[in-house]
Design a protein around this motif. Structure first.
Motif, PDB file in Angstrom:
ATOM      1  N   ALA A 139       0.841  -1.205   0.000  1.00 17.98           N
ATOM      2  CA  ALA A 139       0.000   0.000   0.000  1.00 17.98           C
ATOM      3  C   ALA A 139       0.876   1.255   0.000  1.00 17.98           C
ATOM      4  O   ALA A 139       1.027   1.928   1.028  1.00 17.98           O
ATOM      5  CB  ALA A 139      -0.922  -0.002   1.222  1.00 17.98           C
ATOM      6  N   PRO A 140       1.473   1.587  -1.165  1.00 13.97           N
ATOM      7  CA  PRO A 140       2.321   2.771  -1.225  1.00 13.97           C
ATOM      8  C   PRO A 140       1.517   4.023  -0.861  1.00 13.97           C
ATOM      9  O   PRO A 140       0.337   4.117  -1.175  1.00 13.97           O
ATOM     10  CB  PRO A 140       2.787   2.820  -2.690  1.00 13.97           C
ATOM     11  N   GLY A 141       2.162   4.963  -0.174  1.00 12.01           N
ATOM     12  CA  GLY A 141       1.447   6.181   0.244  1.00 12.01           C
ATOM     13  C   GLY A 141       0.931   6.075   1.661  1.00 12.01           C
ATOM     14  O   GLY A 141       0.619   7.088   2.280  1.00 12.01           O
ATOM     15  N   TRP A 142       0.806   4.857   2.182  1.00 13.46           N
ATOM     16  CA  TRP A 142       0.353   4.663   3.561  1.00 13.46           C
ATOM     17  C   TRP A 142       1.553   4.356   4.441  1.00 13.46           C
ATOM     18  O   TRP A 142       2.514   3.756   4.006  1.00 13.46           O
ATOM     19  CB  TRP A 142      -0.632   3.488   3.643  1.00 13.46           C
ATOM     20  N   ARG A 143       1.466   4.782   5.717  1.00 22.83           N
ATOM     21  CA  ARG A 143       2.458   4.328   6.689  1.00 22.83           C
ATOM     22  C   ARG A 143       1.766   3.926   7.971  1.00 22.83           C
ATOM     23  O   ARG A 143       0.659   4.383   8.253  1.00 22.83           O
ATOM     24  CB  ARG A 143       3.538   5.383   6.920  1.00 22.83           C
ATOM     25  N   TRP A 144       2.424   3.042   8.724  1.00 20.84           N
ATOM     26  CA  TRP A 144       1.829   2.598   9.977  1.00 20.84           C
ATOM     27  C   TRP A 144       2.447   3.346  11.145  1.00 20.84           C
ATOM     28  O   TRP A 144       3.595   3.775  11.090  1.00 20.84           O
ATOM     29  CB  TRP A 144       1.959   1.081  10.153  1.00 20.84           C
ATOM     30  N   LEU A 145       1.661   3.526  12.198  1.00 23.76           N
ATOM     31  CA  LEU A 145       2.113   4.220  13.412  1.00 23.76           C
ATOM     32  C   LEU A 145       1.785   3.333  14.602  1.00 23.76           C
ATOM     33  O   LEU A 145       0.677   2.788  14.676  1.00 23.76           O
ATOM     34  CB  LEU A 145       1.335   5.524  13.596  1.00 23.76           C
ATOM     35  N   HIS A 146       2.718   3.218  15.517  1.00 23.16           N
ATOM     36  CA  HIS A 146       2.475   2.432  16.727  1.00 23.16           C
ATOM     37  C   HIS A 146       1.549   3.241  17.640  1.00 23.16           C
ATOM     38  O   HIS A 146       1.898   4.350  18.052  1.00 23.16           O
ATOM     39  CB  HIS A 146       3.814   2.145  17.409  1.00 23.16           C
ATOM     40  N   THR A 147       0.362   2.719  17.919  1.00 26.67           N
ATOM     41  CA  THR A 147      -0.610   3.412  18.774  1.00 26.67           C
ATOM     42  C   THR A 147      -1.066   2.452  19.879  1.00 26.67           C
ATOM     43  O   THR A 147      -2.187   1.964  19.865  1.00 26.67           O
ATOM     44  CB  THR A 147      -1.818   3.912  17.948  1.00 26.67           C
ATOM     45  N   PRO A 148      -0.159   2.158  20.826  1.00 27.87           N
ATOM     46  CA  PRO A 148      -0.483   1.178  21.872  1.00 27.87           C
ATOM     47  C   PRO A 148      -1.489   1.719  22.882  1.00 27.87           C
ATOM     48  O   PRO A 148      -1.819   2.903  22.863  1.00 27.87           O
ATOM     49  CB  PRO A 148       0.880   0.935  22.537  1.00 27.87           C
ATOM     50  N   GLY A 149      -1.928   0.840  23.759  1.00 25.16           N
ATOM     51  CA  GLY A 149      -2.882   1.215  24.808  1.00 25.16           C
ATOM     52  C   GLY A 149      -4.037   0.238  24.826  1.00 25.16           C
ATOM     53  O   GLY A 149      -4.234  -0.486  25.783  1.00 25.16           O
ATOM     54  N   HIS A 150      -4.784   0.220  23.718  1.00 24.77           N
ATOM     55  CA  HIS A 150      -5.853  -0.780  23.592  1.00 24.77           C
ATOM     56  C   HIS A 150      -5.206  -2.169  23.676  1.00 24.77           C
ATOM     57  O   HIS A 150      -5.648  -3.027  24.446  1.00 24.77           O
ATOM     58  CB  HIS A 150      -6.583  -0.563  22.276  1.00 24.77           C
ATOM     59  N   THR A 151      -4.160  -2.398  22.880  1.00 23.36           N
ATOM     60  CA  THR A 151      -3.283  -3.563  23.020  1.00 23.36           C
ATOM     61  C   THR A 151      -1.839  -3.052  22.893  1.00 23.36           C
ATOM     62  O   THR A 151      -1.625  -1.941  22.393  1.00 23.36           O
ATOM     63  CB  THR A 151      -3.527  -4.625  21.920  1.00 23.36           C
ATOM     64  N   PRO A 152      -0.852  -3.863  23.298  1.00 23.41           N
ATOM     65  CA  PRO A 152       0.541  -3.373  23.293  1.00 23.41           C
ATOM     66  C   PRO A 152       1.081  -3.074  21.892  1.00 23.41           C
ATOM     67  O   PRO A 152       1.883  -2.170  21.715  1.00 23.41           O
ATOM     68  CB  PRO A 152       1.328  -4.516  23.931  1.00 23.41           C
ATOM     69  N   GLY A 153       0.661  -3.855  20.896  1.00 25.06           N
ATOM     70  CA  GLY A 153       1.226  -3.674  19.562  1.00 25.06           C
ATOM     71  C   GLY A 153       0.200  -3.148  18.569  1.00 25.06           C
ATOM     72  O   GLY A 153       0.261  -3.463  17.378  1.00 25.06           O
ATOM     73  N   HIS A 154      -0.716  -2.338  19.058  1.00 25.93           N
ATOM     74  CA  HIS A 154      -1.751  -1.801  18.164  1.00 25.93           C
ATOM     75  C   HIS A 154      -1.131  -0.819  17.182  1.00 25.93           C
ATOM     76  O   HIS A 154      -0.283  -0.013  17.550  1.00 25.93           O
ATOM     77  CB  HIS A 154      -2.834  -1.099  18.987  1.00 25.93           C
ATOM     78  N   VAL A 155      -1.547  -0.874  15.908  1.00 34.73           N
ATOM     79  CA  VAL A 155      -1.086   0.118  14.935  1.00 34.73           C
ATOM     80  C   VAL A 155      -2.269   0.806  14.265  1.00 34.73           C
ATOM     81  O   VAL A 155      -3.357   0.239  14.143  1.00 34.73           O
ATOM     82  CB  VAL A 155      -0.178  -0.487  13.824  1.00 34.73           C
ATOM     83  N   SER A 156      -2.046   2.058  13.879  1.00 35.89           N
ATOM     84  CA  SER A 156      -2.981   2.805  13.044  1.00 35.89           C
ATOM     85  C   SER A 156      -2.279   3.063  11.720  1.00 35.89           C
ATOM     86  O   SER A 156      -1.055   2.975  11.642  1.00 35.89           O
ATOM     87  CB  SER A 156      -3.349   4.131  13.706  1.00 35.89           C
TER      88      SER A 156
END
Ligand SMILES: [Zn+2]
Ligand SMILES: [Zn+2]
Length: 299
Positions: A139-156
């Motif tokens: 998925a070029p143009g997209w990047r992932w961000l680590h957004t923990p809290g709900h679970t330890p390795g949650h990403v947005s």
């Protein structure tokens, strides 16, 4: 059917859960999350109809049962990898279960969670770690961000060119605590599913990080996407007024987790609703028995 959210992003709703497709028909595409167990054929049919080709990969925002239920079946049938954050992989490769769900704060999702699973999964070598540089494979143009809290390795996931944000369960765009919201589908920024959220301070920090991105569109794992001129401001106000549930096992002391999963859990807390739920169940069972007996007598 997948419904377009914005060009290059489409949503497929499964009861009150969303999966998303990144990409346009005719080009490469990526499935984000994989719904409930039993929804595999539904997702496959919808994907076949829209894309007529298998995806490049499945990206998992996290490993809860409502986001990976059909992941194994879909990954096998398409022969594609399952990408996740390194801190989420223990729950996807049978190293650890999630901390037990906590229904003690009350609310619609908490009560429903009593019959929902909180175990980990084993997708074996299909599970790959998301690339450290933030790229989303396929998925070029997209990047992932680590957004923990709900679970330890949650990403947005973020598409920077037009600030489209896929927030997974970092937050919800419906009020999961309200029974009526499941019918009205009223949009609004809300806490992620309380009985499954383990670390509230970290959850707030992650939502703050998402608000700093000033998104123009926010789509989440639960609820309808939110767009329009005031989205960034609305999200900022949500962060500023963010409150965790008033009570709950993990509200004051979050579990500790590492690269092999859960390491420490706080003690269970009393469940003020357990008696009410038991009474409700007894009443429902009694009503069913009564109805069955009447039917027998009538026949
Ligand atoms: Zn979740
Ligand atoms: Zn969820």
């Amino acid at each position: 059917m997948f419904e377009p959210v914005v060009p290059g992003l489409a949503r497929l709703g499964i009861v009150f859960i969303n999966v998303y497709a990144l990409g346009e028909p005719g080009g490469p595409w990526v499935l984000v999350d994989a719904g409930l167990k039993g929804s595999g054929d539904y997702i496959r049919r919808a994907a076949d109809r829209r894309f007529r080709a298998r995806p490049e990969a499945i990206v998992l925002t996290h490993g809860h049962f409502d986001h990976v239920g059909a992941a194994g079946l879909l990954a096998d049938s398409w022969d594609v990898p399952l990408y996740a954050h390194p801190l989420e992989t223990p729950y996807l490769t049978s190293l650890s279960d999630y901390p037990p769900r906590d229904p003690t704060m009350g609310g619609a999702m908490a009560q429903m969670s009593r019959v929902m699973p909180d175990h980990g999964y084993d997708f074996g070598p299909r599970v790959l770690m998301l690339p450290a540089d933030g790229a989303v494979p396929g998925a070029p143009g997209w990047r992932w961000l680590h957004t923990p809290g709900h679970t330890p390795g949650h990403v947005s996931l973020l598409r920077e060119s037009d600030r489209v944000l896929l927030a997974g369960d970092a937050l919800a765009t419906m009020d999961l605590d309200s029974w009526s919201a499941y019918l009205t589908r009223r949009r609004g920024f809300n806490r992620p599913s309380p009985p499954f959220t383990c670390d509230w301070a970290t959850t707030r920090d992650s939502i703050g990080k998402l608000a700093d991105l000033r998104p123009a569109v926010v789509a989440a794992g639960h609820g309808l996407p939110i767009s329009g001129g005031g989205v960034a401001q609305e999200l900022r106000s949500f962060v500023d007024g963010f409150t965790p549930p008033r009570r709950g096992r993990y509200v004051g002391s979050p579990p500790r987790a590492g690269d092999r999963g859960v390491e420490w859990l706080p003690q269970p807390v009393p469940d003020p609703y357990a008696r009410g739920v038991a009474l409700g169940m007894a009443f429902a069972a009694g009503a069913l028995l009564f109805a069955a007996r009447r039917r027998r007598r009538q026949s």
